[in-house]
Enzyme design. Structure first.
Site, PDB file in Angstrom:
ATOM      1  N   LYS A 197       5.347  -5.868  17.529  1.00 29.51           N
ATOM      2  CA  LYS A 197       4.009  -6.434  17.746  1.00 29.51           C
ATOM      3  C   LYS A 197       2.951  -5.334  17.917  1.00 29.51           C
ATOM      4  CE  LYS A 197       0.476  -8.689  19.256  1.00 29.51           C
ATOM      5  NZ  LYS A 197      -0.280  -9.731  18.649  1.00 29.51           N
ATOM      6  N   CYS A 251      -6.876  -6.878  21.186  1.00 31.66           N
ATOM      7  CA  CYS A 251      -5.557  -6.444  20.724  1.00 31.66           C
ATOM      8  C   CYS A 251      -5.579  -5.087  20.054  1.00 31.66           C
ATOM      9  CB  CYS A 251      -5.014  -7.496  19.774  1.00 31.66           C
ATOM     10  SG  CYS A 251      -4.883  -9.063  20.622  1.00 31.66           S
TER      11      CYS A 251
HETATM   12  N1  SAJ Z   1     -12.570  -4.439  11.621  1.00 29.45           N
HETATM   13  C1  SAJ Z   1     -13.239  -3.448  10.916  1.00 29.45           C
HETATM   14  N2  SAJ Z   1     -12.930  -3.267   9.593  1.00 29.45           N
HETATM   15  C2  SAJ Z   1     -12.004  -4.022   8.959  1.00 29.45           C
HETATM   16  C3  SAJ Z   1     -11.320  -5.017   9.679  1.00 29.45           C
HETATM   17  C4  SAJ Z   1     -11.622  -5.195  11.015  1.00 29.45           C
HETATM   18  O1  SAJ Z   1     -14.084  -2.736  11.442  1.00 29.45           O
HETATM   19  O2  SAJ Z   1     -11.800  -3.821   7.760  1.00 29.45           O
HETATM   20  C5  SAJ Z   1     -12.870  -4.659  13.059  1.00 29.45           C
HETATM   21  C6  SAJ Z   1     -13.305  -6.079  13.399  1.00 29.45           C
HETATM   22  O3  SAJ Z   1     -14.663  -6.267  13.182  1.00 29.45           O
HETATM   23  C7  SAJ Z   1     -12.915  -6.182  14.865  1.00 29.45           C
HETATM   24  C8  SAJ Z   1     -11.632  -5.366  14.930  1.00 29.45           C
HETATM   25  O4  SAJ Z   1     -11.659  -4.523  13.786  1.00 29.45           O
HETATM   26  O5  SAJ Z   1     -13.859  -5.594  15.699  1.00 29.45           O
HETATM   27  C9  SAJ Z   1     -10.369  -6.181  14.923  1.00 29.45           C
HETATM   28  O6  SAJ Z   1     -10.494  -7.312  14.079  1.00 29.45           O
HETATM   29  P1  SAJ Z   1      -9.355  -7.873  13.124  1.00 29.45           P
HETATM   30  O7  SAJ Z   1      -9.928  -9.031  12.399  1.00 29.45           O
HETATM   31  O8  SAJ Z   1      -8.763  -6.796  12.331  1.00 29.45           O
HETATM   32  O9  SAJ Z   1      -8.198  -8.319  14.121  1.00 29.45           O
HETATM   33  P2  SAJ Z   1      -8.139  -9.217  15.477  1.00 29.45           P
HETATM   34  O10 SAJ Z   1      -8.259  -8.278  16.657  1.00 29.45           O
HETATM   35  O11 SAJ Z   1      -9.048 -10.370  15.433  1.00 29.45           O
HETATM   36  O12 SAJ Z   1      -6.636  -9.757  15.428  1.00 29.45           O
HETATM   37  C10 SAJ Z   1      -5.552  -8.825  15.360  1.00 29.45           C
HETATM   38  C11 SAJ Z   1      -4.633  -9.231  14.197  1.00 29.45           C
HETATM   39  N3  SAJ Z   1      -3.637  -8.193  13.959  1.00 29.45           N
HETATM   40  C12 SAJ Z   1      -3.483  -7.622  12.727  1.00 29.45           C
HETATM   41  O13 SAJ Z   1      -4.151  -7.915  11.775  1.00 29.45           O
HETATM   42  C13 SAJ Z   1      -2.395  -6.612  12.618  1.00 29.45           C
HETATM   43  C14 SAJ Z   1      -3.952 -10.568  14.540  1.00 29.45           C
HETATM   44  O14 SAJ Z   1      -3.028 -10.911  13.542  1.00 29.45           O
HETATM   45  C15 SAJ Z   1      -3.247 -10.474  15.912  1.00 29.45           C
HETATM   46  O15 SAJ Z   1      -2.693 -11.717  16.280  1.00 29.45           O
HETATM   47  C16 SAJ Z   1      -4.274 -10.107  16.952  1.00 29.45           C
HETATM   48  O16 SAJ Z   1      -4.862  -8.841  16.612  1.00 29.45           O
HETATM   49  C17 SAJ Z   1      -3.590 -10.053  18.305  1.00 29.45           C
HETATM   50  O17 SAJ Z   1      -3.775 -10.992  19.100  1.00 29.45           O
HETATM   51  O18 SAJ Z   1      -2.777  -9.154  18.523  1.00 29.45           O
END
Ligand code: SAJ
Length: 401
Positions: A197, A251
């Protein structure tokens, strides 16, 4: 009967999903307001499809209470805050929940921890509590993977992991999760489930950090990072993510620290990635200053931040880049910028507008921190404003990272 403990972002959708999939479910939360709100059919946060799922679960008899119940299976999805200085996970809520469960559960019950924990927590912190109680309950770890914004779809379709001490426990829990999860359910041991995880979120953090580092490199050499990424991503084995104003959420910006803390000297890329992502709000501040100089703006009173949540179309502000940016300003003793977010209805920052029109009336220079659908739909309202679009989510002319 399944007793889901902790009715937050993960526990509530999971409880509802189990309830509409033929299980008898009781949702328990120690927060009276949460329980009362759910009993009165009021949801405590927004998520696509949640209202409808909630109604169906209520029809199927889901109950909400502050009590812990005698149940066959307990699913624990309570918060695991982390200490911002030591970067260590605080397992206090899980431990308290397990203590309470052990008071009411039978010997043949299963206790599943869904909350994200740092690797080793079940053996170090949870198992001793169970052993001390002297009940032969089975422990398991089934970390969630759902993404805010598409939680219900992902609950049903994602693959998931169940870590257990023996095959029989794994198979029993697989049956329960299989009542709603159509993805592959992988059985493993508890330590591997914990580690996988944290590794998943760390992978994403590192990949976002790469995009953010490229943004800085390209800015320093007057190249358009989005053009570079667009071209590079044509390669069949390249898939660079999008740069942005930083990484928020509970996360991705938290879990990699567990590895850094537990494996000092070994977790090097992981630490570097964390530092890059954490530096992005400061980088946005520098861009704001550069653009102000370029456009002859000399005070920040009419500069505004659009978006307070950690990403688009969710109402969660935990670790959000906008809040990180405001913290940076505070450190420099600068007065805070005006903020607005359509998903945040309550005042959470010092200077906050509560409608797009009010926000735009008070700003000449708009910094897009979050690409909510609202601003994409109403992007024409920005046409007379200076815009720094840190997410590159808007059509037309704007400054970028
Ligand atoms: N972000 C960027 N650039 C990107 C993608 C995201 O700057 O290309 C930023 C987002 O704006 C945000 C952060 O990263 O601030 C995280 O966003 P995210 O959409 O990547 O992920 P989370 O935090 O909403 O959810 C993640 C997910 N994990 C993965 O994709 C490996 C989700 O599947 C998990 O369930 C979740 O963390 C968790 O609860 O652990």
């Amino acid at each position: 009967m399944i007793n889901v403990i902790g009715l937050g972002y993960i526990g509530l959708p999971t409880a509802l999903m189990l309830a509409v999939s033929g299980n008898t479910v009781v949702g328990t939360d120690k927060n009276e307001n949460v329980v009362n709100s759910l009993k009165n059919n009021r949801l405590t946060f927004q998520e696509k499809g949640l209202n409808e799922l909630f109604s169906r679960a209520v029809e199927n008899g889901i109950q909400f209470t502050e009590e812990y119940m005698e149940a066959d299976v307990y699913i624990i999805s309570v918060p695991t805050p982390y200490d911002k200085v030591s970067k260590k996970v605080d397992t206090g809520y899980i431990e308290a929940a397990v203590h309470s469960v052990l008071k009411v559960c039978r010997e043949d019950s299963f206790i599943v921890v869904e909350s994200t924990i740092s690797p080793g927590v079940i053996d170090k912190n949870i198992r001793p509590i169970v052993n001390e109680a002297g009940k032969a309950v089975k422990l398991a770890h089934a970390p969630e993977r759902i993404i805010p914004g598409a939680m219900l779809y992902e609950l049903e379709h994602n693959s998931r992991t169940i870590g257990a001490d023996d095959r029989e426990t794994g198979e029993k829990l697989k049956e329960i999760y299989g009542s709603f999860c159509k993805g592959e359910i992988v059985l493993t041991d508890i330590r591997s489930a914990e580690m996988s995880k944290v590794v998943e979120n760390t992978f994403r953090d590192i990949n976002i950090a790469f995009a953010n580092e490229l943004a800085k490199i390209c800015r320093s050499d007057d190249l358009d990072v989005y053009e570079i990424i667009r071209i590079a991503n044509k390669h069949p084995r390249v898939n660079i993510l999008s740069p942005g104003p930083g990484v928020g959420g509970h996360c991705i910006s938290v879990d990699p620290w567990f590895l850094v803390g537990d494996y000092p000297g070994l977790a090097n890329i992981i630490l570097a990635a964390r530092k890059i992502n954490d530096s992005m709000p400061e980088f946005v501040l520098e861009r704001i200053r550069e653009i102000m100089e370029l456009r002859g703006i000399n005070d920040t009173s009419r500069v505004g931040l659009y978006g307070i949540t950690y990403k688009e179309n969710v109402d969660d502000v935990r670790e959000s880049p906008t809040l990180q940016l405001l913290e940076c300003m505070k450190k420099h003793l600068a007065s805070p910028l005006l903020c607005y977010d359509p998903m945040v209805k309550e005042r959470i920052v010092e200077r906050q507008a509560f409608s797009l029109d009010e926000f735009l009336e008070k700003t000449d220079f708009v910094v897009i921190m979050v690409g909510h659908n609202e601003i994409i739909e109403y992007s024409d309202k920005l046409k007379d404003r200076i815009v720094l679009d840190t997410r590159r989510c808007l059509p037309g002319d704007a400054y970028h990272l």
